[in-house]
Design a protein around this motif. Structure first.
Motif, PDB file in Angstrom:
ATOM      1  N   GLN A 144       0.788  -0.858  -0.049  1.00 40.51           N
ATOM      2  CA  GLN A 144       0.025  -0.019  -0.074  1.00 40.51           C
ATOM      3  C   GLN A 144       1.104   0.748   0.159  1.00 40.51           C
ATOM      4  N   LEU A 145       1.954   1.106   0.715  1.00 35.66           N
ATOM      5  CA  LEU A 145       2.854   2.354   0.553  1.00 35.66           C
ATOM      6  C   LEU A 145       3.155   2.878  -0.284  1.00 35.66           C
ATOM      7  N   TYR A 146       3.472   1.634  -1.062  1.00 33.19           N
ATOM      8  CA  TYR A 146       4.827   0.894  -2.630  1.00 33.19           C
ATOM      9  C   TYR A 146       3.695   2.031  -3.017  1.00 33.19           C
ATOM     10  N   GLN A 147       2.669   1.294  -3.324  1.00 34.86           N
ATOM     11  CA  GLN A 147       2.183   1.590  -4.378  1.00 34.86           C
ATOM     12  C   GLN A 147       1.641   3.741  -4.147  1.00 34.86           C
ATOM     13  N   GLU A 148       1.353   3.980  -2.942  1.00 40.06           N
ATOM     14  CA  GLU A 148       0.933   5.020  -2.785  1.00 40.06           C
ATOM     15  C   GLU A 148       2.255   6.177  -3.431  1.00 40.06           C
ATOM     16  N   ALA A 149       3.864   5.349  -2.538  1.00 45.02           N
ATOM     17  CA  ALA A 149       4.708   6.290  -3.266  1.00 45.02           C
ATOM     18  C   ALA A 149       4.558   6.650  -4.912  1.00 45.02           C
ATOM     19  N   ARG A 150       4.681   5.353  -5.741  1.00 46.10           N
ATOM     20  CA  ARG A 150       4.360   5.472  -6.725  1.00 46.10           C
ATOM     21  C   ARG A 150       3.326   6.645  -7.412  1.00 46.10           C
ATOM     22  N   LYS A 151       2.180   6.619  -7.401  1.00 45.72           N
ATOM     23  CA  LYS A 151       1.518   8.184  -7.778  1.00 45.72           C
ATOM     24  C   LYS A 151       2.080   9.111  -7.594  1.00 45.72           C
ATOM     25  N   LYS A 152       2.863   8.710  -6.420  1.00 46.02           N
ATOM     26  CA  LYS A 152       3.528  10.167  -6.102  1.00 46.02           C
ATOM     27  C   LYS A 152       5.190  11.015  -7.045  1.00 46.02           C
ATOM     28  N   ASN A 153       5.390   9.649  -7.539  1.00 41.27           N
ATOM     29  CA  ASN A 153       6.519   9.940  -8.572  1.00 41.27           C
ATOM     30  C   ASN A 153       7.906   9.807  -7.563  1.00 41.27           C
ATOM     31  N   ILE A 154       7.669   9.214  -6.435  1.00 40.79           N
ATOM     32  CA  ILE A 154       8.999   9.235  -5.226  1.00 40.79           C
ATOM     33  C   ILE A 154      10.014   8.153  -5.701  1.00 40.79           C
ATOM     34  N   GLY A 155      11.319   8.892  -6.251  1.00 39.12           N
ATOM     35  CA  GLY A 155      12.142   7.999  -6.907  1.00 39.12           C
ATOM     36  C   GLY A 155      13.019   7.295  -6.250  1.00 39.12           C
ATOM     37  N   GLY A 156      13.611   5.830  -6.187  1.00 34.35           N
ATOM     38  CA  GLY A 156      13.987   4.924  -5.705  1.00 34.35           C
ATOM     39  C   GLY A 156      13.141   3.787  -4.549  1.00 34.35           C
ATOM     40  N   ARG A 157      11.827   4.277  -4.749  1.00 31.46           N
ATOM     41  CA  ARG A 157      11.202   3.156  -3.626  1.00 31.46           C
ATOM     42  C   ARG A 157      10.878   1.741  -4.174  1.00 31.46           C
ATOM     43  N   SER A 158      11.465   1.574  -5.190  1.00 26.69           N
ATOM     44  CA  SER A 158      11.836   0.051  -5.322  1.00 26.69           C
ATOM     45  C   SER A 158      12.353  -0.332  -4.687  1.00 26.69           C
ATOM     46  N   SER A 159      13.526   0.175  -4.330  1.00 20.07           N
ATOM     47  CA  SER A 159      14.866  -0.168  -3.272  1.00 20.07           C
ATOM     48  C   SER A 159      14.532  -0.105  -1.593  1.00 20.07           C
ATOM     49  N   MET A 160      13.253   0.591  -1.274  1.00 16.13           N
ATOM     50  CA  MET A 160      13.154   0.781  -0.390  1.00 16.13           C
ATOM     51  C   MET A 160      12.165  -0.444   0.337  1.00 16.13           C
ATOM     52  N   ASN A 161      12.327  -0.109   1.815  1.00 13.02           N
ATOM     53  CA  ASN A 161      11.785  -0.947   2.694  1.00 13.02           C
ATOM     54  C   ASN A 161      10.870  -0.154   3.619  1.00 13.02           C
ATOM     55  N   LYS A 162       9.993  -1.026   3.954  1.00 14.27           N
ATOM     56  CA  LYS A 162       8.673  -0.250   4.400  1.00 14.27           C
ATOM     57  C   LYS A 162       8.846   1.236   5.214  1.00 14.27           C
ATOM     58  N   ASP A 163      10.091   0.687   6.451  1.00 10.01           N
ATOM     59  CA  ASP A 163       9.997   1.796   7.259  1.00 10.01           C
ATOM     60  C   ASP A 163      10.258   3.375   6.061  1.00 10.01           C
ATOM     61  N   GLU A 164      11.419   3.290   5.568  1.00  7.28           N
ATOM     62  CA  GLU A 164      11.682   4.350   4.490  1.00  7.28           C
ATOM     63  C   GLU A 164      10.557   4.432   3.535  1.00  7.28           C
ATOM     64  N   LEU A 165       9.526   3.561   2.790  1.00  6.71           N
ATOM     65  CA  LEU A 165       8.526   4.483   2.279  1.00  6.71           C
ATOM     66  C   LEU A 165       7.787   5.267   2.892  1.00  6.71           C
ATOM     67  N   ARG A 166       7.451   4.688   4.652  1.00  6.98           N
ATOM     68  CA  ARG A 166       6.917   5.252   5.131  1.00  6.98           C
ATOM     69  C   ARG A 166       7.338   6.885   5.157  1.00  6.98           C
ATOM     70  N   LYS A 167       8.911   7.127   5.585  1.00  8.41           N
ATOM     71  CA  LYS A 167       9.382   8.113   5.579  1.00  8.41           C
ATOM     72  C   LYS A 167       9.130   9.408   4.413  1.00  8.41           C
ATOM     73  N   ALA A 168       9.677   8.398   3.556  1.00 10.11           N
ATOM     74  CA  ALA A 168       9.508   8.724   1.735  1.00 10.11           C
ATOM     75  C   ALA A 168       8.074  10.238   1.908  1.00 10.11           C
ATOM     76  N   LEU A 169       6.698   8.981   2.521  1.00 10.56           N
ATOM     77  CA  LEU A 169       5.960   9.491   2.394  1.00 10.56           C
ATOM     78  C   LEU A 169       4.848  10.367   2.878  1.00 10.56           C
ATOM     79  N   GLY A 170       6.468  10.848   4.323  1.00 15.74           N
ATOM     80  CA  GLY A 170       5.962  11.682   5.355  1.00 15.74           C
ATOM     81  C   GLY A 170       5.018  11.094   6.810  1.00 15.74           C
ATOM     82  N   ARG A 171       5.335   9.985   6.602  1.00 18.29           N
ATOM     83  CA  ARG A 171       4.147   9.083   7.777  1.00 18.29           C
ATOM     84  C   ARG A 171       4.577   9.120   9.300  1.00 18.29           C
TER      85      ARG A 171
END
Length: 108
Positions: A81-108
């Motif tokens: 779910q976090l990955y899909q949200e990051a994809r919609k927001k065009n966050i770079g490097g998302r494919s190599s991020m773990n759950k915590d990194e995705l959460r931080k990149a999304l500002g959660r």
């Protein structure tokens, strides 16, 4: 509606049920949402015989909270779910991020 409900709660139930139907909910789901919301409001105002702690101690009423707690179980949203949200927001490097990194990149 439970027996002994006030006319105000009856109107509230019908209004919520109709609103849910307009949003595309099935009749069964609309009735469930309406009854849960009204029962919680009854508990918060002391109109019911029994009430859970969350019903009486919650800071926001159900209709004001409006899905605020959706997808926030014990661990929050899944990595997918976090990955899909990051994809919609065009966050770079998302494919190599773990759950915590995705959460931080999304500002959660």
């Amino acid at each position: 509606m439970p027996a002994g409900s006030t006319p105000k709660r009856e109107r509230q139930y019908e209004h919520i049920k109709d609103s849910q139907k307009e949003r595309g909910a099935s009749d069964r789901r609309a009735k469930e949402i309406a009854s849960r919301t009204v029962n919680k409001e009854r508990a918060r105002s002391g109109e019911s015989g029994q009430a859970s702690k969350t019903s009486t101690q919650d800071k926001k009423s159900a209709y004001r909270r409006g899905g605020e707690r959706s997808h926030q179980g014990a661990q929050g949203p899944t990595k997918d779910q976090l990955y899909q949200e990051a994809r919609k927001k065009n966050i770079g490097g998302r494919s190599s991020m773990n759950k915590d990194e995705l959460r931080k990149a999304l500002g959660r």
